[in-house]
Design a protein around this motif. Structure first.
Motif, PDB file in Angstrom:
ATOM      1  N   GLU A   1       0.829  -1.206   0.000  1.00 55.94           N
ATOM      2  CA  GLU A   1       0.000   0.000   0.000  1.00 55.94           C
ATOM      3  C   GLU A   1       0.863   1.255   0.000  1.00 55.94           C
ATOM      4  OE1 GLU A   1      -4.072  -1.294   2.339  1.00 55.94           O
ATOM      5  OE2 GLU A   1      -2.211  -1.176   3.493  1.00 55.94           O
ATOM      6  N   VAL A   2       2.012   1.196   0.680  1.00 52.78           N
ATOM      7  CA  VAL A   2       2.939   2.332   0.691  1.00 52.78           C
ATOM      8  C   VAL A   2       3.454   2.597  -0.722  1.00 52.78           C
ATOM      9  CG1 VAL A   2       5.227   3.102   1.445  1.00 52.78           C
ATOM     10  CG2 VAL A   2       3.641   2.111   3.095  1.00 52.78           C
ATOM     11  N   PHE A   3       3.795   1.538  -1.425  1.00 57.88           N
ATOM     12  CA  PHE A   3       4.293   1.677  -2.791  1.00 57.88           C
ATOM     13  C   PHE A   3       3.242   2.336  -3.686  1.00 57.88           C
ATOM     14  CE2 PHE A   3       4.974  -0.447  -7.031  1.00 57.88           C
ATOM     15  CZ  PHE A   3       6.036   0.367  -7.396  1.00 57.88           C
ATOM     16  N   ILE A   4       1.990   1.906  -3.548  1.00 51.09           N
ATOM     17  CA  ILE A   4       0.904   2.487  -4.347  1.00 51.09           C
ATOM     18  C   ILE A   4       0.705   3.958  -3.971  1.00 51.09           C
ATOM     19  CG2 ILE A   4      -1.575   2.387  -4.822  1.00 51.09           C
ATOM     20  CD1 ILE A   4      -1.414  -0.644  -4.332  1.00 51.09           C
ATOM     21  N   LEU A   5       0.761   4.251  -2.665  1.00 59.00           N
ATOM     22  CA  LEU A   5       0.600   5.632  -2.204  1.00 59.00           C
ATOM     23  C   LEU A   5       1.674   6.532  -2.797  1.00 59.00           C
ATOM     24  CD1 LEU A   5      -0.632   7.818  -0.338  1.00 59.00           C
ATOM     25  CD2 LEU A   5       0.926   7.012   1.454  1.00 59.00           C
ATOM     26  N   ILE A   6       2.926   6.090  -2.748  1.00 54.98           N
ATOM     27  CA  ILE A   6       4.027   6.888  -3.296  1.00 54.98           C
ATOM     28  C   ILE A   6       3.819   7.129  -4.783  1.00 54.98           C
ATOM     29  CG2 ILE A   6       6.502   6.868  -3.830  1.00 54.98           C
ATOM     30  CD1 ILE A   6       6.977   5.466  -1.193  1.00 54.98           C
ATOM     31  N   ASP A   7       3.391   6.102  -5.479  1.00 54.47           N
ATOM     32  CA  ASP A   7       3.143   6.216  -6.921  1.00 54.47           C
ATOM     33  C   ASP A   7       2.092   7.288  -7.204  1.00 54.47           C
ATOM     34  OD1 ASP A   7       3.533   5.406  -9.602  1.00 54.47           O
ATOM     35  OD2 ASP A   7       1.663   4.265  -9.521  1.00 54.47           O
ATOM     36  N   LYS A   8       1.018   7.296  -6.414  1.00 55.70           N
ATOM     37  CA  LYS A   8      -0.063   8.267  -6.604  1.00 55.70           C
ATOM     38  C   LYS A   8       0.381   9.676  -6.209  1.00 55.70           C
ATOM     39  CE  LYS A   8      -3.326   5.183  -7.652  1.00 55.70           C
ATOM     40  NZ  LYS A   8      -4.045   5.165  -8.963  1.00 55.70           N
ATOM     41  N   ILE A   9       1.122   9.775  -5.112  1.00 58.25           N
ATOM     42  CA  ILE A   9       1.562  11.079  -4.617  1.00 58.25           C
ATOM     43  C   ILE A   9       2.551  11.729  -5.578  1.00 58.25           C
ATOM     44  CG2 ILE A   9       3.050  12.154  -2.865  1.00 58.25           C
ATOM     45  CD1 ILE A   9       0.252  11.956  -1.910  1.00 58.25           C
ATOM     46  N   MET A  10       3.504  10.948  -6.065  1.00 60.48           N
ATOM     47  CA  MET A  10       4.531  11.501  -6.947  1.00 60.48           C
ATOM     48  C   MET A  10       3.962  11.947  -8.288  1.00 60.48           C
ATOM     49  SD  MET A  10       7.208  11.575  -5.131  1.00 60.48           S
ATOM     50  CE  MET A  10       8.489  11.941  -6.341  1.00 60.48           C
ATOM     51  N   ALA A  11       2.769  11.476  -8.616  1.00 57.15           N
ATOM     52  CA  ALA A  11       2.140  11.847  -9.889  1.00 57.15           C
ATOM     53  C   ALA A  11       1.360  13.159  -9.792  1.00 57.15           C
ATOM     54  CB  ALA A  11       1.212  10.721 -10.350  1.00 57.15           C
ATOM     55  N   LEU A  12       1.270  13.736  -8.593  1.00 55.88           N
ATOM     56  CA  LEU A  12       0.511  14.974  -8.417  1.00 55.88           C
ATOM     57  C   LEU A  12       1.188  16.143  -9.128  1.00 55.88           C
ATOM     58  CD1 LEU A  12      -0.449  14.749  -4.616  1.00 55.88           C
ATOM     59  CD2 LEU A  12      -1.950  14.377  -6.586  1.00 55.88           C
ATOM     60  N   SER A  13       0.378  17.077  -9.596  1.00 56.21           N
ATOM     61  CA  SER A  13       0.902  18.256 -10.280  1.00 56.21           C
ATOM     62  C   SER A  13       1.317  19.314  -9.264  1.00 56.21           C
ATOM     63  CB  SER A  13      -0.166  18.834 -11.215  1.00 56.21           C
ATOM     64  OG  SER A  13      -1.249  19.361 -10.449  1.00 56.21           O
ATOM     65  N   ASN A  14       1.896  20.408  -9.773  1.00 52.52           N
ATOM     66  CA  ASN A  14       2.328  21.492  -8.890  1.00 52.52           C
ATOM     67  C   ASN A  14       1.162  22.174  -8.181  1.00 52.52           C
ATOM     68  OD1 ASN A  14       5.014  21.099  -9.373  1.00 52.52           O
ATOM     69  ND2 ASN A  14       5.211  22.747 -10.891  1.00 52.52           N
ATOM     70  N   ASP A  15      -0.043  21.990  -8.689  1.00 52.36           N
ATOM     71  CA  ASP A  15      -1.212  22.564  -8.028  1.00 52.36           C
ATOM     72  C   ASP A  15      -1.401  21.982  -6.626  1.00 52.36           C
ATOM     73  OD1 ASP A  15      -1.756  24.113 -10.224  1.00 52.36           O
ATOM     74  OD2 ASP A  15      -3.210  22.716 -11.092  1.00 52.36           O
TER      75      ASP A  15
ATOM     76  N   LYS B   1      18.363   3.449   5.686  1.00 54.06           N
ATOM     77  CA  LYS B   1      17.521   2.310   5.331  1.00 54.06           C
ATOM     78  C   LYS B   1      16.235   2.773   4.650  1.00 54.06           C
ATOM     79  CE  LYS B   1      19.129  -1.186   8.579  1.00 54.06           C
ATOM     80  NZ  LYS B   1      18.759  -2.186   9.594  1.00 54.06           N
ATOM     81  N   MET B   2      15.674   3.881   5.132  1.00 55.41           N
ATOM     82  CA  MET B   2      14.495   4.433   4.469  1.00 55.41           C
ATOM     83  C   MET B   2      14.848   4.823   3.035  1.00 55.41           C
ATOM     84  SD  MET B   2      11.685   4.679   6.419  1.00 55.41           S
ATOM     85  CE  MET B   2      10.789   6.147   5.932  1.00 55.41           C
ATOM     86  N   ASP B   3      16.029   5.428   2.881  1.00 53.54           N
ATOM     87  CA  ASP B   3      16.488   5.865   1.567  1.00 53.54           C
ATOM     88  C   ASP B   3      16.626   4.670   0.625  1.00 53.54           C
ATOM     89  OD1 ASP B   3      19.196   8.115   0.548  1.00 53.54           O
ATOM     90  OD2 ASP B   3      17.127   7.893  -0.118  1.00 53.54           O
ATOM     91  N   ASP B   4      17.326   3.633   1.093  1.00 51.79           N
ATOM     92  CA  ASP B   4      17.545   2.442   0.274  1.00 51.79           C
ATOM     93  C   ASP B   4      16.233   1.757  -0.078  1.00 51.79           C
ATOM     94  OD1 ASP B   4      20.571   1.482   2.090  1.00 51.79           O
ATOM     95  OD2 ASP B   4      20.223   2.957   0.493  1.00 51.79           O
ATOM     96  N   TYR B   5      15.357   1.678   0.912  1.00 49.62           N
ATOM     97  CA  TYR B   5      14.081   0.983   0.731  1.00 49.62           C
ATOM     98  C   TYR B   5      13.230   1.643  -0.345  1.00 49.62           C
ATOM     99  CZ  TYR B   5       9.405  -0.747   1.941  1.00 49.62           C
ATOM    100  OH  TYR B   5       8.146  -1.283   1.900  1.00 49.62           O
ATOM    101  N   PHE B   6      13.057   2.972  -0.225  1.00 47.15           N
ATOM    102  CA  PHE B   6      12.198   3.658  -1.177  1.00 47.15           C
ATOM    103  C   PHE B   6      12.866   3.806  -2.545  1.00 47.15           C
ATOM    104  CE2 PHE B   6       8.433   4.506   1.048  1.00 47.15           C
ATOM    105  CZ  PHE B   6       8.754   4.722   2.383  1.00 47.15           C
ATOM    106  N   SER B   7      14.196   3.880  -2.568  1.00 47.03           N
ATOM    107  CA  SER B   7      14.904   3.945  -3.851  1.00 47.03           C
ATOM    108  C   SER B   7      14.637   2.687  -4.664  1.00 47.03           C
ATOM    109  CB  SER B   7      16.408   4.110  -3.616  1.00 47.03           C
ATOM    110  OG  SER B   7      16.690   5.360  -3.049  1.00 47.03           O
ATOM    111  N   LYS B   8      14.679   1.542  -3.994  1.00 47.87           N
ATOM    112  CA  LYS B   8      14.420   0.276  -4.678  1.00 47.87           C
ATOM    113  C   LYS B   8      12.993   0.225  -5.211  1.00 47.87           C
ATOM    114  CE  LYS B   8      17.764  -2.430  -2.014  1.00 47.87           C
ATOM    115  NZ  LYS B   8      17.943  -3.511  -1.005  1.00 47.87           N
TER     116      LYS B   8
ATOM    117  N   ASN C   1      12.757   2.670  -8.179  1.00 45.90           N
ATOM    118  CA  ASN C   1      13.524   2.194  -9.334  1.00 45.90           C
ATOM    119  C   ASN C   1      12.854   1.019 -10.027  1.00 45.90           C
ATOM    120  OD1 ASN C   1      15.505   4.119  -9.003  1.00 45.90           O
ATOM    121  ND2 ASN C   1      16.789   2.814  -7.702  1.00 45.90           N
ATOM    122  N   GLN C   2      12.038   0.274  -9.257  1.00 51.07           N
ATOM    123  CA  GLN C   2      11.319  -0.852  -9.845  1.00 51.07           C
ATOM    124  C   GLN C   2      10.305  -0.392 -10.879  1.00 51.07           C
ATOM    125  OE1 GLN C   2       9.637  -3.117  -6.652  1.00 51.07           O
ATOM    126  NE2 GLN C   2      11.618  -3.867  -5.924  1.00 51.07           N
ATOM    127  N   LYS C   3       9.914   0.874 -10.772  1.00 49.33           N
ATOM    128  CA  LYS C   3       8.955   1.421 -11.735  1.00 49.33           C
ATOM    129  C   LYS C   3       9.645   1.675 -13.067  1.00 49.33           C
ATOM    130  CE  LYS C   3       5.283   2.330 -11.046  1.00 49.33           C
ATOM    131  NZ  LYS C   3       4.076   1.511 -11.250  1.00 49.33           N
TER     132      LYS C   3
END
Length: 384
Positions: A177-191, A372-379, A382-384
């Motif tokens: 669910e965290v992965f899906i959340l990040i995917d949705k959040i990072m797709a947000l526009s500057n608005d 560890k947070m950095d490595d975890y989320f980077s992976k 990057n999988q995308k």
């Protein structure tokens, strides 16, 4: 002996002694009616009464009702000793849970049984166990305080029984669910950039919403990849927007921030600089990280209002913005960060607060937590 007595009726005497003075300099008088068969017995009773008063074993009883006692406590104590948010919570508890039930009862006459019946009535009204505990804890504190003021001689709350208070399990997103959340959040526009950064910062640091709203650019140390929690900004009913010191001493802390989040903050800062140039004099140089379209500090409730709408819009499982803090904790737990370090990172006042939800014990530093947070989320990204 500084005291007198006078006969009031058959075998009845009124004792009166003076012990000290109040803040105006007026002598404090204590009165008590006793049954004595002779003036000699009255003399002995007066001597004992004086000794008890001098030793603090006899309180000058008040005729105030519990409602009046609550008002006095709020005015003379709470107003000067607790944060605005706490004061507001106290006011709500008194208004809704104390005054309607026992407000008219005399404070020096109420019994343990009557208080127990009050507690039972609160449970029967459907109030949660936690809310009942909060109301009772406040009343007990009020009685303890006014006892020190010598308005009552005993605290009847000491023998009241409540249901055991068991901490509620924190809800949070799992890794998928965290992965899906990040995917949705990072797709947000500057608005919606302000909310994009706020969600990611909460996910990566576990800051409270009030701490996020109180964050200033000067609190971020780019070279050290860290930030310092120096203040809270929140909306408090009856007070409006309040800026205050962190929740507890341990809440005032410096924590490491993963590189991914540092880069996102840099992007957000650059965006604000461009907006400042575009708006010119209309831009407010408030210095806060999270601002509205004119550079003014964001209204504290806006983040909590925006997040559930975003969750619903994107079809994600419903959680609150605060539960991103729990999600952050669960990720650290999964990555093997020690419970002690998690507690420090979250700014918990006691380790038991963390233990109530997370039971594993690990042994890593705060820098390792950020790495560890950095490595975890980077992976994940990057999988995308």
């Amino acid at each position: 002996m500084p005291g007198t007595y006078r006969k009031r009726g058959k075998d009845s005497y009124l004792l009166e002694v003076c012990i000290g003075a109040d803040y105006t300099g007026k002598p404090i008088r204590y009165n008590k009616t006793v049954h004595c068969k002779s003036p000699r017995e009255a003399d002995k009773a007066l001597a004992k009464f004086y000794t008890d008063c001098e030793a603090g074993n006899y309180a000058k009883e008040s005729t105030l009702t519990i409602s009046q006692l609550c008002d006095l406590y709020m005015k003379e104590h709470a107003k000067h000793s607790v944060k605005a948010s706490t004061y507001s919570k106290y006011a709500v508890l008194i208004k809704n849970q104390i005054k309607p039930y026992i407000g008219k009862k005399k404070a020096n006459k109420i019994t343990v049984l009557q208080l127990q019946q009050w507690i039972n009535d609160l449970y029967e009204s459907g109030l949660s166990n936690k809310s009942v505990h909060c109301a009772f804890s406040l009343l007990r504190t009020i009685f303890t305080t006014v006892k020190k003021w010598q308005l009552i001689s005993a605290n009847p709350c000491e023998d009241v029984t409540l249901k055991p208070l068991r901490p509620a399990e924190a809800d949070f997103y799992n890794r998928d669910e965290v992965f899906i959340l990040i995917d949705k959040i990072m797709a947000l526009s500057n608005d919606e950039l302000t909310y994009k950064v706020a969600v990611m910062l909460d996910l990566f640091t576990g800051l409270r919403a009030s701490e996020i709203c109180g964050l200033k650019w000067e609190d971020i140390y780019w070279g050290e990849k860290s930030l310092t929690v120096e203040r809270n900004r929140s909306y408090v009913h009856g007070f409006g927007v309040v800026e205050d010191s962190p929740k507890t001493k341990k809440s005032q802390r410096t924590i490491s921030v993963p590189v991914l989040c540092i880069n996102l903050l840099k992007e957000y800062q650059l965006y604000q600089k461009k907006e400042k140039i575009r708006l010119g004099s209309k831009w407010n140089n408030s210095g806060y990280v999270f601002v509205n379209e004119f550079g003014e500090p964001i209204f504290p409730r806006n983040i909590n209002r925006w997040f559930p709408n975003f969750i619903k819009r994107e079809g994600l499982r419903k959680i609150t913005f605060h539960q991103l803090r729990h999600t952050h904790t669960s990720i650290l737990d999964y990555l093997g960060v020690s419970e002690i370090q998690i507690s420090k990172r979250l700014g918990h006042s006691q380790l038991s607060t963390t233990r109530n939800t997370y039971t594993h014990i690990f042994n890593n530093s705060d820098q390792e937590a950020a790495q560890k947070m950095d490595d975890y989320f980077s992976k994940l990204i990057n999988q995308k």
